[in-house]
Scaffold this active site. Structure first.
Site, PDB file in Angstrom:
ATOM      1  CD  GLU A 145     103.762  29.048  13.159  1.00 11.09           C
ATOM      2  OE1 GLU A 145     104.895  29.594  12.773  1.00 11.09           O
ATOM      3  OE2 GLU A 145     102.756  29.195  12.439  1.00 11.09           O
ATOM      4  NE  ARG A 146      99.856  27.666  15.598  1.00 13.29           N
ATOM      5  CZ  ARG A 146      99.101  28.755  16.470  1.00 13.29           C
ATOM      6  NH1 ARG A 146      99.261  28.813  17.452  1.00 13.29           N
ATOM      7  NH2 ARG A 146      98.917  29.572  15.537  1.00 13.29           N
ATOM      8  CD  GLU A 271      97.692  31.180   8.330  1.00 15.23           C
ATOM      9  OE1 GLU A 271      98.638  30.640   8.590  1.00 15.23           O
ATOM     10  OE2 GLU A 271      96.541  30.749   8.933  1.00 15.23           O
ATOM     11  CG  ASP A 350      94.192  25.909  10.484  1.00 14.27           C
ATOM     12  OD1 ASP A 350      95.058  24.976  10.160  1.00 14.27           O
ATOM     13  OD2 ASP A 350      94.646  27.046  10.831  1.00 14.27           O
ATOM     14  CD  GLU A 372      99.637  20.436   5.561  1.00  9.52           C
ATOM     15  OE1 GLU A 372     100.431  20.821   4.654  1.00  9.52           O
ATOM     16  OE2 GLU A 372      99.407  21.386   6.422  1.00  9.52           O
ATOM     17  CD  GLU A 378      97.322  25.449  14.916  1.00  8.35           C
ATOM     18  OE1 GLU A 378      97.781  24.505  13.850  1.00  8.35           O
ATOM     19  OE2 GLU A 378      97.005  26.522  15.069  1.00  8.35           O
ATOM     20  CD1 TRP A 526      86.521  40.494   8.748  1.00  9.78           C
ATOM     21  CD2 TRP A 526      85.547  42.512   8.493  1.00  9.78           C
ATOM     22  NE1 TRP A 526      87.309  41.170   7.819  1.00  9.78           N
ATOM     23  CE2 TRP A 526      86.651  42.686   7.899  1.00  9.78           C
ATOM     24  CE3 TRP A 526      84.802  43.537   8.549  1.00  9.78           C
ATOM     25  CZ2 TRP A 526      87.147  43.775   7.353  1.00  9.78           C
ATOM     26  CZ3 TRP A 526      84.995  44.936   8.168  1.00  9.78           C
ATOM     27  CH2 TRP A 526      86.195  44.982   7.475  1.00  9.78           C
TER      28      TRP A 526
HETATM   29  C1  GCU Z   1      97.505  27.507  11.039  1.00  4.79           C
HETATM   30  C2  GCU Z   1      98.199  27.665  12.298  1.00  4.79           C
HETATM   31  C3  GCU Z   1      99.497  28.419  11.849  1.00  4.79           C
HETATM   32  C4  GCU Z   1     100.221  27.790  10.639  1.00  4.79           C
HETATM   33  C5  GCU Z   1      99.084  27.604   9.631  1.00  4.79           C
HETATM   34  C6  GCU Z   1      99.711  26.597   8.183  1.00  4.79           C
HETATM   35  O1  GCU Z   1      96.758  28.624  10.719  1.00  4.79           O
HETATM   36  O2  GCU Z   1      97.863  28.321  13.216  1.00  4.79           O
HETATM   37  O3  GCU Z   1     100.457  28.360  12.934  1.00  4.79           O
HETATM   38  O4  GCU Z   1     101.280  28.532  10.068  1.00  4.79           O
HETATM   39  O5  GCU Z   1      98.169  26.654  10.105  1.00  4.79           O
HETATM   40  O6  GCU Z   1      99.369  25.504   8.471  1.00  4.79           O
HETATM   41  O7  GCU Z   1     100.227  27.035   7.590  1.00  4.79           O
END
Ligand code: GCU
Length: 663
Positions: A145-146, A271, A350, A372, A378, A526
């Site tokens: 991811e990323r 998410e 983010d 973090e 990204e 929105w």
């Molecule tokens: C961002 C990112 C996601 C990731 C998330 C996280 O939203 O786009 O890919 O999962 O951060 O830090 O959990």
């Protein structure tokens, strides 16, 4: 060491001309058969032999005229610290534990490589942060991811890989002082939940052993809904007795099979990830339940504070994603058990190119905290565009939170200096992949190296780190080194200039997060994120807006709340500002937007041209890869410049004072 096709990054160990004498290694007080000491001896031999060409032996009795490197156990040094001194032909690397000895050896090798190895060399260093971690977002199918530098080297087709490459990776980590690594994505999907079953224990053990050889604890991301996903239960309520019993049994299995595992990292209620909110429980309920169980094995739970509702309706002007972390966690300060660490992203949103520091850092006073940051670029150019991130990390660390009178910077908070915590530190999200150069853009390795060095010693400057990395990696002449250091140091501001000005953030293509899309935001159901209209731009987070600014201690809250005292680089993060607003240098907001976007693109071209002049001075492969990345960066910069400028020209109707082409 491996005869690898992939690069050795800063462990290339170029030849150093002026040392010709042989070396003898003497281990004094440590057990030679200790796994870390074995790695240390191997690293010393490899490094010294490659750099000097001289023989390096493990002899108690040394030949005349040889250097003797004494690795000595000395109890007076703090955990993981080291002291290096040189007296004639005798070099002492002292430490109280094996990790410290290993870090001391890497520092000694670095000293030789940097040609600073002179008669009176002496250095003492104790790591600033107890935990210095890399968080991988690798999926078990091999994707990352990323990920912008190839696929995972941990996982291929749902299998775990342990090979020479893994070992080299562990070496890189240890060489910059990293002592923890999370191997899988925080979004624990697909069969990743099965990682805590015996289907994977043997391979995981092998992997954790490779890391343990280099003093690194392995961690895994955990699916909070594991009792449902792999335990056939109908819920994962953290206060449910059956759920707790399930976790107890599971953790017993896991830690018996994987004694080197340091603990778990959890992303919950964010998410789409499951979490305690489903059952009306708090984040503390969830984290403490797991922590109490893993405590019996001396392990920790790292719980992320990236908790927000991505479907919230922000037409109500009080609703603000930036508020979420503080709103969810501040009220529970003091409720988290000792072996829980809350991991907090540097900003409240983010990983944008510029954000204010999260008010949770230091906002929490009685809770273990970890910072973090993200090395994976990204939102900062996907390792196509050059963006040296250490200056950003330094800004965050140096930020004064006002959580108490003294020792109140973010660095003080996360190192434990502010509140005396033992479980704390810093983690970086990283996406090193199976590209031969590990990081996609060869120059992006400066962030990998730099993060480790900074996590260990927060007093290092961005320039010192950039120079050190450049010299170790390229071993080039002084002029070449200067050019590369200059490119690195300017790169973040350049990226910021042609993308999102004054802290507004986003405006990036949804989902992929590369390239401009001014109105784009994945949750834009929105309305637009940036709130631009024909009169102005920016999000009102003052006390009359979402109130986010009031989450800081008074000094910072007052500063951010008023547009005239708010630092300009964050003006649009905190305020909705008219296009005609005069900035401190006299320019209007709209003119500033035009100017910086033109300047950012021009400066990107300038550093690309500087790189072109280095042909023949850096390895050909690196030269070509980076040149190609710069071509893409310039294309990207032009896209950003044109789209952002024309968008705001059309919105505001105010032309550029300098009449440059805006379409
Ligand atoms: C961002 C990112 C996601 C990731 C998330 C996280 O939203 O786009 O890919 O999962 O951060 O830090 O959990």
């Amino acid at each position: 060491m491996s005869n690898a096709k992939w690069t050795q990054l800063w462990l290339e160990y170029h030849k150093v001309e002026d040392i010709t004498k042989p070396f003898a290694i003497v281990i004094d007080g440590f057990k030679k058969e200790n796994r870390i000491i074995k790695s240390l001896i191997c690293e010393l031999k490899t490094g010294l032999e490659k750099m000097t060409g001289a023989k390096c032996t493990e002899e108690e009795k040394t030949t005349d005229g040889a250097y003797v490197v004494n690795i000595r156990k000395k109890e007076d040094l703090a955990k993981e610290g080291y002291r290096i001194s040189k007296n004639g032909l005798s070099i002492n690397v002292d430490s109280s534990d094996e990790n410290g000895a290993l870090y001391g050896v890497f520092e000694f090798l670095r000293t030789i490589a940097l040609k600073k190895f002179d008669e009176n060399f002496e250095k003492k260093c104790v790591p600033d942060n107890p935990l210095r971690m890399m968080d991988h977002w690798d999926n078990m199918d091999g994707t990352i991811e990323r990920g912008y530098s190839g696929n995972s080297f941990f996982f291929v087709n749902n299998e775990i890989i342990v090979d020479d490459r893994t070992r080299d990776y562990a070496r890189f980590l240890a060489s910059v002082g990293i002592n923890g690594v999370v191997i899988n994505n925080v979004n624990v999907k697909q069969c990743a939940s099965l990682m805590i079953t015996d289907r994977y224990f043997d391979k995981l053990k092998e992997l954790s052993d490779v890391f343990a050889d280099y003093g690194i604890s392995m961690y895994m991301s955990l699916n909070f809904a594991s009792p449902i996903e792999i335990g056939n239960m109908d819920n994962c309520d953290p206060l449910n007795e059956d759920v707790i019993a399930w976790w107890k049994k599971k953790c017993k299995e896991v830690f018996e099979a994987l004694p080197n595992l340091g603990g778990f990292l959890v992303k919950a209620d964010s998410e789409g990830r499951p979490g305690p909110f489903t059952y009306g429980r708090t984040q503390a309920d969830g984290a403490n339940m797991l922590a109490d169980i893993v405590k019996d094995y001396g392990k920790i739970i790292i719980w992320r504070c990236f908790v927000y509702n991505c479907t919230q309706d922000w037409r109500d002007t009080k609703t603000d994603r930036a508020r979420a972390g503080y709103d969810h966690f501040k009220g529970q300060d003091g409720q988290y058990h000792d072996n829980v660490i809350l991991q907090i992203k540097n900003g409240p949103m983010d990983f944008q190119i510029r954000e204010p520091v999260s008010p949770l850092l230091g906002g929490l006073k009685e809770t273990n905290q970890m910072l973090e940051v993200q090395i994976a670029q990204e939102y900062t150019g996907h390792q196509i565009d050059l963006c040296y991130l250490i200056p950003m990390f330094k800004e965050v660390l140096e930020f004064k939170t006002y959580c108490q009178k003294e020792n109140d910077t973010v660095a003080d908070v996360i190192s434990g200096k502010a509140f005396g915590n033992k479980n704390c530190g810093i983690a970086a999200v990283i996406n090193t992949g199976n590209d031969l150069n590990w990081t996609g853009n060869d120059l992006a390795a400066a962030n990998f190296y730099g993060f480790g060095r900074l996590a260990f010693d927060m007093s290092l400057s961005s320039e010192e780190i950039a120079r050190e990395w450049t010299m170790l990696t390229f071993c080039a002449d002084e002029k070449t080194t200067d050019v590369i250091v200059d490119m690195l140091l300017r790169s973040r501001e350049i990226y910021e200039k042609y993308t999102c000005p004054l802290g507004i953030g986003w405006m990036v293509t949804p989902q992929t997060h590369y390239g401009p899309s001014v109105d784009g935001y994945e949750y834009s159901r929105w309305g637009t994120y940036h709130r631009a209209d024909h009169l102005g731009l920016g999000v009102d987070r003052s006390s009359s807006g979402t109130g986010y600014a009031m989450q800081y201690y008074k000094e910072n809250a007052d500063m951010y709340n008023d547009p005239s005292t708010c630092p300009e680089e964050l003006l649009l993060f905190f305020h909705h500002i008219p296009y005609t607003w005069k900035l401190k240098d006299g320019r209007t907001l709209i003119q500033y937007i035009y100017d910086t976007h033109f300047a950012g693109e021009e400066e990107a071209e300038e550093i690309a041209a500087n790189w072109k002049k280095l042909e023949g001075k850096v390895p050909e492969g690196t030269f070509n890869t980076v040149s190609h990345r710069f071509e893409m960066q310039i294309y990207n910069a032009k896209e950003w410049r044109d789209q952002v400028n024309s968008y705001f020209y059309r919105k505001s109707g105010i032309p550029d004072e300098k009449n440059r082409p805006i379409y």
